[in-house]
Design a protein around this motif. Structure first.
Motif, PDB file in Angstrom:
ATOM      1  N   ASP A 131      84.833  -3.582  63.674  1.00  0.00           N
ATOM      2  CA  ASP A 131      84.730  -4.702  62.742  1.00  0.00           C
ATOM      3  C   ASP A 131      83.327  -4.744  62.159  1.00  0.00           C
ATOM      4  N   VAL A 132      83.260  -4.869  60.856  1.00  0.00           N
ATOM      5  CA  VAL A 132      81.981  -5.014  60.169  1.00  0.00           C
ATOM      6  C   VAL A 132      82.096  -6.235  59.273  1.00  0.00           C
ATOM      7  N   SER A 133      81.285  -7.231  59.513  1.00  0.00           N
ATOM      8  CA  SER A 133      81.441  -8.479  58.776  1.00  0.00           C
ATOM      9  C   SER A 133      80.964  -8.331  57.337  1.00  0.00           C
ATOM     10  N   LYS A 134      81.648  -9.059  56.468  1.00  0.00           N
ATOM     11  CA  LYS A 134      81.270  -9.039  55.062  1.00  0.00           C
ATOM     12  C   LYS A 134      79.874  -9.621  54.872  1.00  0.00           C
ATOM     13  N   THR A 135      79.525 -10.562  55.730  1.00  0.00           N
ATOM     14  CA  THR A 135      78.181 -11.154  55.658  1.00  0.00           C
ATOM     15  C   THR A 135      77.109 -10.103  55.932  1.00  0.00           C
ATOM     16  N   THR A 136      77.356  -9.267  56.943  1.00  0.00           N
ATOM     17  CA  THR A 136      76.405  -8.200  57.268  1.00  0.00           C
ATOM     18  C   THR A 136      76.308  -7.193  56.128  1.00  0.00           C
ATOM     19  N   ARG A 144      76.908  -7.694  52.994  1.00  0.00           N
ATOM     20  CA  ARG A 144      76.212  -8.294  51.853  1.00  0.00           C
ATOM     21  C   ARG A 144      74.708  -8.366  52.124  1.00  0.00           C
ATOM     22  N   GLY A 194      80.455  -5.751  50.482  1.00  0.00           N
ATOM     23  CA  GLY A 194      80.167  -7.141  50.828  1.00  0.00           C
ATOM     24  C   GLY A 194      80.058  -8.041  49.616  1.00  0.00           C
ATOM     25  N   LYS A 240      86.559  -1.257  59.556  1.00  0.00           N
ATOM     26  CA  LYS A 240      87.842  -1.818  59.129  1.00  0.00           C
ATOM     27  C   LYS A 240      87.812  -2.372  57.702  1.00  0.00           C
ATOM     28  N   ASP A 241      86.664  -2.890  57.302  1.00  0.00           N
ATOM     29  CA  ASP A 241      86.592  -3.524  55.984  1.00  0.00           C
ATOM     30  C   ASP A 241      86.343  -2.538  54.854  1.00  0.00           C
TER      31      ASP A 241
END
Length: 263
Positions: A45-50, A52, A59, A160-161
């Motif tokens: 998992d890679v957060s969109k916040t990270t 961006r 992001g 994943k993103d």
């Protein structure tokens, strides 16, 4: 240095029409991008916040920033397709000029194309950083494949993103990186990656050309290279020197990074 010289001479001989030293293979299997699954690849998992925060294009919503990479993607893919190439190196004359982020964003942009999958390889074994751009912790990678025979299936990562993108981290930094990038095992890996799937683009993030022998040693094994320069930092002489050293491969062009950047 002798091994580097031999690699350069071999690349020049191949371009002059002499038999290539790499064994021929059967035609690679064509697997449509939409059919690719990652059952054997570690999904993270890679957060969109990270993304961006680290200026990774996935992001961001569509904007001028993402459009710039779409334009770069189009130009790069046209040149690759015209020549039936699929292995691209991204480097820069010096350090801190934005090559790693450019390599990541170009790879992510290509992965958005429905007909392509992308394998992004952090081959900057001296100063690995791509995993940090993705917000991933330190872990095993290319270093472990080259020095410990770790299987690729245990090293590859799928964020994943970012659909259709697979990532091979560098692993721990190493001092003899130029020798490892020019080793028979690395040559075999490039051949394997290049031929496994039709339609897959391989993007290597390499160290800067002028600060180490790594890019020079590895350049003969890629189809083409992209040179990232920074406005206001990279000098004309540095660009000319870098292009001269990269004469053993096909340089697609330069990317002017941070152009008009106010901060």
């Amino acid at each position: 240095m002798e091994r580097i010289k031999q690699a350069l001479e071999r690349a020049r001989a191949e371009r002059q029409g002499q038999p290539a030293s790499i064994p021929t293979r059967d035609a690679p299997a064509h697997v449509p991008a939409e059919d690719i699954t990652y059952s054997q690849t570690r999904n993270v998992d890679v957060s969109k916040t990270t993304l961006r925060k680290n200026r990774v294009i996935t992001g961001f919503d569509p904007c001028d920033f993402t459009d710039a990479y779409k334009m770069l993607r189009t130009q790069v893919l046209q040149r690759l397709d015209e020549n039936d190439w699929n292995v691209l190196a991204v480097t820069s004359p010096g350090s801190g000029e934005g090559k790693s982020l450019t390599a990541l964003n170009l790879a992510a942009s290509i992965a958005m194309e429905i007909d392509h999958t992308v394998l992004l390889v952090d081959a900057n074994l001296r100063h690995p950083s791509l995993h940090q751009h993705l917000g991933l912790p330190d872990g095993p990678g290319l270093n472990d494949y080259l020095t410990k025979d770790s299987p690729l299936s245990e090293l590859l990562v799928h964020p994943k993103d970012i659909e259709h993108l697979t990532f091979l981290p560098a692993g721990a930094a190493m001092l003899n990186s130029a020798e490892m990038l020019n080793s028979p095992k690395m040559t075999h890996l490039v051949d394997e990656l290049k031929n496994r799937y039709a339609g897959r683009i391989i993007v290597f993030d390499l160290p800067p050309v002028l600060s180490a022998a790594d890019a020079l040693a590895f350049a003969p094994y890629v189809d083409a290279a992209l040179l990232v320069i920074e406005e206001g930092k990279t000098s004309r002489q540095e660009v000319e020197n870098a292009l001269e050293l990269l004469s053993s491969t096909n340089v697609l062009g330069t990317v002017l990074n941070k152009a008009g950047n106010a901060g």
